[in-house]
Design a protein around this motif. Structure first.
Motif, mmCIF file in Angstrom:
data_model
loop_
_atom_site.group_PDB
_atom_site.id
_atom_site.type_symbol
_atom_site.label_atom_id
_atom_site.label_comp_id
_atom_site.label_asym_id
_atom_site.label_seq_id
_atom_site.Cartn_x
_atom_site.Cartn_y
_atom_site.Cartn_z
ATOM 1 N N THR A 175 5.921 4.231 -2.283
ATOM 2 C CA THR A 175 5.242 5.104 -1.139
ATOM 3 C C THR A 175 5.023 6.460 -1.403
ATOM 4 N N TRP A 237 -0.638 5.644 7.975
ATOM 5 C CA TRP A 237 0.358 4.896 7.133
ATOM 6 C C TRP A 237 1.519 5.908 7.091
ATOM 7 N N PHE A 345 -2.146 -6.510 -0.644
ATOM 8 C CA PHE A 345 -1.192 -6.195 0.119
ATOM 9 C C PHE A 345 -0.075 -5.675 -0.354
ATOM 10 N N LYS A 346 0.170 -5.051 -1.731
ATOM 11 C CA LYS A 346 1.257 -4.781 -2.194
ATOM 12 C C LYS A 346 1.229 -3.585 -2.479
ATOM 13 N N LEU A 347 1.968 -2.473 -2.172
ATOM 14 C CA LEU A 347 1.682 -1.121 -2.368
ATOM 15 C C LEU A 347 1.813 -0.652 -3.922
ATOM 16 N N ASN A 350 -1.279 -2.646 -5.709
ATOM 17 C CA ASN A 350 -2.554 -3.056 -4.766
ATOM 18 C C ASN A 350 -3.796 -2.507 -5.656
ATOM 19 N N ILE A 367 -3.114 -2.350 3.128
ATOM 20 C CA ILE A 367 -1.617 -2.180 3.484
ATOM 21 C C ILE A 367 -1.411 -1.905 4.951
ATOM 22 N N GLU A 371 0.481 -4.471 7.627
ATOM 23 C CA GLU A 371 1.687 -3.615 8.407
ATOM 24 C C GLU A 371 1.496 -3.790 9.991
#
Length: 402
Positions: A175, A237, A345-347, A350, A367, A371
């Protein structure tokens, strides 16, 4: 082993033998018979009591001193005052599995297997007492085993917690890296473009005709709008990551949510001559957080427009069963490769792709979609064929309007 020394009294020997667990339940008068055949030995330091492989069948109790159980230089354990070793040799005739050597001047009490067997043969009480002692030891072992099992479960739970924390730290690091990448690149670049165009207009305004001015203004609007959408996603986010966005569900008409977003984004579609087709009107009610679901719908429709060629279409459709309403956003766009589909959908992986009119994005919107959908009790997935279009679907809990 040498240096035999019988300075201990019979009472002393009985007391010492009582320390051995298999003798703990043997009557005193019987244990006295065993004590009578046991022998005391005084040994200097570095004396070998047992050699590995010896056929030495005897029990030893350390009266004073200290010994080590070892194989060469490797020490398995040590015994000191009141410790004992070799109790199984009283009933087992296997070679010794390790060497025992004194670490300092040491006195031991030795009970030979041959003498022990002679006493057992003539006195059943000894056998009964030994069995009772073994039972007590087995009980102690079971208690210990239970405690070890409990400790093992506690350790496993602690390990699971640590593993969970490790994964959470990995997500936090991903993140953080994503956040800095967005700040450093995806926000800086559009601002630089807007500033550059604005500066050019301010300095050379009189030198441009109306068509050129309109082109610059449209460019400034496009980049400003894209940057605003990115900032909005980034804000949401960050609120999710820091737990500052609580779930506030209520009964929501999904048809109204979709139509509001279609009208909001119709200008984007018109600019690319894309047909934006809404769902059939009906009772499409769900129990969700309206702000989160609005973000999901807006992102999916916006993405569909972004990756659809001029003259294509974007269509929103509803389906439902007893439990869920399914919202589908389909387009006739460029599609997604199988490799990129697995990364969505994967940080940490992505993919980001340039739109058909050079629209840019970070992939952060998808993302957020995942969530928000999952927090509202649904799921989101995608189906696509490269060059033939894409369909994103998500579910939301269905509820009756009555």
């Amino acid at each position: 082993m040498s240096f035999k020394d019988d300075t201990l009294t019979l009472t002393d020997k009985v007391s010492i033998l009582r320390l051995v667990s298999i003798f703990s339940e043997v009557p005193a008068e019987v244990l006295a018979d065993i004590a009578m055949v046991s022998t005391q030995h005084s040994l200097p330091a570095e004396s070998i009591i047992i050699n590995k492989g010896d056929m030495d069948f005897a029990l030893y109790v350390v009266i004073h001193g200290k010994v080590k159980v070892h194989a060469g230089d490797h020490i398995f354990t040590t015994f000191s005052n009141n410790d004992y070793f070799g109790e199984y040799a009283l009933i087992d005739s296997s070679p010794r599995s390790a060497t025992v050597t004194t670490l300092e001047p040491t006195e031991v009490l030795r009970l030979d297997q041959t003498h022990f067997n002679q006493i057992i043969a003539s006195n059943k009480k000894i056998t009964q007492g030994i069995l009772n002692g073994l039972i007590m030891r087995l009980r102690d072992y079971n208690v210990l085993q239970s405690e070890l099992t409990k400790k093992g479960e506690e350790i496993k739970l602690q390990r699971d917690v640590l593993e969970k924390q490790r994964k959470e730290l990995e997500v936090l690091n991903a993140t953080k890296d994503k956040f800095f990448a967005i700040i450093a690149h995806d926000l800086r670049n559009p601002f630089s473009t807007v500033l550059g165009l604005s500066e050019l207009l301010a300095r050379e305004f009189e030198n441009f005709d109306s068509d050129r001015l309109k082109e610059f203004i449209n460019q400034i609007y496009k980049y400003s709008n894209n940057t605003f959408n990115l900032l909005e996603n980034l804000l949401q986010w960050s609120m999710v990551q820091t737990g500052r966005m609580p779930l506030r569900p209520k009964v929501v008409d999904l048809f109204e949510v979709v139509m509001e977003n279609i009208e909001l984004l119709r200008g984007n579609a018109t600019n690319k001559e894309i047909s934006l087709i809404g769902p059939e009107e009906g009772e499409w009610f769900s129990y969700v957080d309206v702000n989160m679901i609005t973000t999901v719908v807006r992102n999916l429709i916006s993405n569909a427009i972004k990756f659809t060629e001029v003259g294509g279409f974007v269509k929103v459709k509803f389906e439902q069963d007893d439990r869920f309403v399914t919202v589908s956003v389909s387009d006739s766009g460029v599609g997604i490769s199988a490799i990129d589909l697995s990364k969505l959908f994967k940080l940490d992986s992505n993919p980001t792709t340039i739109g058909t009119s050079q629209e840019k994005g970070t992939g952060l919107g998808l993302i957020l979609c995942k969530e928000f959908v999952e927090r509202n009790g649904g799921k989101v997935w995608v189906e696509s064929i490269l060059g033939e279009g894409t369909t994103f679907r998500f579910t939301a809990p269905r509820i009756s309007s009555h």
